[in-house]
Enzyme design. Structure first.
Site, PDB file in Angstrom:
ATOM      1  N   HIS A  80     -30.415 -46.469  72.600  1.00 36.92           N
ATOM      2  CA  HIS A  80     -30.337 -46.057  74.002  1.00 36.92           C
ATOM      3  C   HIS A  80     -28.997 -45.363  74.214  1.00 36.92           C
ATOM      4  CE1 HIS A  80     -33.424 -48.975  75.966  1.00 36.92           C
ATOM      5  NE2 HIS A  80     -33.818 -48.607  74.756  1.00 36.92           N
TER       6      HIS A  80
ATOM      7  N   GLU B 165     -26.748 -45.748  76.456  1.00 33.28           N
ATOM      8  CA  GLU B 165     -25.650 -46.665  76.783  1.00 33.28           C
ATOM      9  C   GLU B 165     -25.092 -47.350  75.537  1.00 33.28           C
ATOM     10  OE1 GLU B 165     -28.723 -47.315  80.206  1.00 33.28           O
ATOM     11  OE2 GLU B 165     -28.753 -46.652  78.114  1.00 33.28           O
TER      12      GLU B 165
ATOM     13  N   CYS C  94     -31.389 -50.966  81.221  1.00 32.67           N
ATOM     14  CA  CYS C  94     -32.355 -52.009  80.915  1.00 32.67           C
ATOM     15  C   CYS C  94     -31.594 -53.301  80.605  1.00 32.67           C
ATOM     16  CB  CYS C  94     -33.206 -51.589  79.720  1.00 32.67           C
ATOM     17  SG  CYS C  94     -32.290 -51.521  78.165  1.00 32.67           S
TER      18      CYS C  94
ATOM     19  N   CYS D 243     -29.156 -52.948  77.575  1.00 31.43           N
ATOM     20  CA  CYS D 243     -27.971 -52.149  77.880  1.00 31.43           C
ATOM     21  C   CYS D 243     -27.070 -52.842  78.899  1.00 31.43           C
ATOM     22  CB  CYS D 243     -28.382 -50.764  78.354  1.00 31.43           C
ATOM     23  SG  CYS D 243     -29.205 -49.814  77.039  1.00 31.43           S
TER      24      CYS D 243
END
Length: 166
Positions: A50, A52, A80, A83
Site C-alpha cells: 500500500h 502508506e 485501512c 496502514c
C-alpha cells in the site's frame, strides 16, 4: 489544493498509470517531503504494498529510525486497518487524508483506530482534504476497470460460443 496533498495526488496518478488503485502518500517532516509512494500491490503481487506502508518504509530509511516523530502523512484515501496500524506503530503525528473509504477505512469509516485510547501512540487526523479530487481519481479508475472486465467477459463468452460450434 494543499501542496502536500497535491504531491500525494501525483503519486496516485502514477499508480493509476501502472494499473494500480490510485492511492498516493507523502510523508512530511519540518515542512519538507521526506518520502513519496503509491500503491504497488498488483505489480509486486504483494498485499503489503500500500502507498502508506511503502512511504513509511522510505521515511524510516531516510531518517534512520523507525520512529517518525514529528512527521505528518498526506494520503489520498482514508487508511485501512493495516496502514492505520503502521501509522500508530511508526509514531506519525498527524494524517491528512482525502477520500473516505466506506468499505475499509480504519480512521472514521469502518473502525476508528486513531480514536482508540488503548494504543501507546495516538495519531491526529483530518479527513476530506481535496476530497473531490481524490474521490474522482478513484471513481474514474474503478469505472474504467469495470468496463474492461465487462469487455473481457463478453469476449470470453463469444470465444466460448465460437469454439462450442466447432
Amino acid at each position: 489544493m494543499n501542496e502536500f496533498m497535491e504531491a500525494a495526488v501525483r503519486e496516485a496518478k502514477r499508480a493509476a498509470r501502472r494499473g494500480e488503485a490510485p492511492v498516493g502518500a507523502v510523508i512530511v517532516k519540518d515542512g519538507e517531503i521526506i518520502a513519496r509512494a503509491h500503491n504497488l500491490r498488483e505489480g509486486r503481487k504483494n498485499a503489503l504494498c500500500h502507498a502508506e506502508i511503502i512511504a513509511i518504509n522510505k521515511a524510516c530509511r531516510r531518517i534512520g529510525d523507525w520512529r517518525l516523530d514529528g512527521c505528518e502523512m498526506y494520503v489520498t484515501l482514508e487508511p485501512c486497518a493495516m496502514c492505520a496500524g503502521a501509522v500508530i506503530q511508526s509514531r506519525i503525528k498527524k494524517v491528512y487524508f482525502g477520500a473516505l473509504d466506506p468499505k475499509g477505512g480504519a480512521v472514521v469509516s469502518v473502525i476508528r483506530l486513531f480514536d482508540d485510547g488503548n494504543f501507546c501512540h495516538k495519531a491526529e487526523y483530518v479527513g476530506g482534504i481535496d476530497e473531490e479530487v481524490c474521490s474522482s481519481l478513484l471513481r474514474s479508475f474503478f469505472k474504467k476497470l469495470r468496463k474492461k472486465k465487462k469487455r473481457r467477459k463478453k469476449r470470453n463468452k463469444i470465444f466460448k460460443l465460437k469454439n462450442h460450434k466447432n
